[in-house]
Design a protein around this motif. Structure first.
Motif: not given
Length: 259
Positions: A202-208, A245-247
């Motif tokens: 899994p991964r979190y993306w933020f795009t701005n 993973r921890a984040s």
């Protein structure tokens, strides 16, 4: 306009001067709301009373407000929100994808928790829902409002906003992710015992596009102990990735996927 007994008009004005709403007076006396509004307008004009729109704006009234909801709403605004502020048109809009009905509901609820008095509504657009709250006082709560696009002007928090973010950082991060981010599954391959195997994670993306907004996001992640990195995708460097993973576990515990 239909003619009404003068005694009904007099009773209506007594109630209106006490602060009873137009709607309540109209229902009580079985008179059209427009008629009640006209009576009130004429009464004020005759008495020389200048009408001021009532507000529950925390900045203008000094009242306390829901800071947790505000931290979340600030994240939504910096991502997919804007304010219209014209002489006869004032509202905050947050754009939410049709695929996330929970986000639509949560955005509207946050608006109401921060300022309960203004009318809210939803407008269906192509592929999304525009959640709106109607009052000129949103510019008081979001002084980042200004002409042009956000990425073309300075975006900096006021001291009182930063204090709220420092107190409720995860709610701010949730708002940013729910507006301009996502949680998805990435994959890679590795050679194990001479055989190429596929692994998903899994991964979190933020795009701005705004450098300032991305900085606010990464500064907050740093304070929370979340590891992140810049990623260039399709030649654009507007992406922030959280994949350790921890984040990711921290983000899952406090943010989670949109719904």
């Amino acid at each position: 306009m239909a003619q009404h007994n003068p005694s009904i008009r007099d009773e209506a004005l007594i109630l209106l001067r006490r602060g009873v709403t137009n709607r309540a007076v109209a229902e009580h006396l079985n008179v059209p709301r427009g008629t009640v509004g006209w009576w009130l307008h004429e009464d004020r004009k005759q008495r020389g009373v200048k009408y001021t729109q009532p507000t529950d704006c925390p900045i203008c009234t000094g009242r306390d407000f829901d800071r947790i909801a505000y931290a979340y709403l600030l994240g939504l605004y910096l991502g997919d929100g804007h304010i219209i502020s014209k002489p006869r048109q004032h509202h905050l809009s947050i754009f939410c994808g049709d695929a996330w009905p929970g986000l639509i509901t949560e955005a509207e609820a946050a608006m109401r928790r921060v300022m309960p008095a203004p009318r809210t509504g939803r407008r269906q657009r192509s592929g999304c829902v525009e959640v709106k709250s109607f009052t000129k006082h949103w510019t008081c709560l979001f002084p980042q409002h200004g002409p042009g696009k956000k990425h073309e002007r300075l975006i900096a928090l006021e001291l009182w906003q930063q204090e709220i973010i420092d107190a409720h950082p995860w709610d701010f991060v949730r708002g940013l992710i729910h507006s301009d981010g996502c949680r998805n599954m990435n994959w890679t391959t590795r050679i194990v015992d001479g055989e190429r195997k596929r692994y998903e994670y899994p991964r979190y993306w933020f795009t701005n596009v705004s450098d300032d907004i991305r900085q606010l996001y990464t500064d907050t992640l740093d304070k929370l102990g979340v590891e992140w990195k810049h990623c260039t995708r399709a030649g654009k460097k507007y992406n922030i990735s959280v994949a350790r993973r921890a984040s990711v576990a921290l983000m899952d515990a406090h943010v989670g996927p949109k719904h």
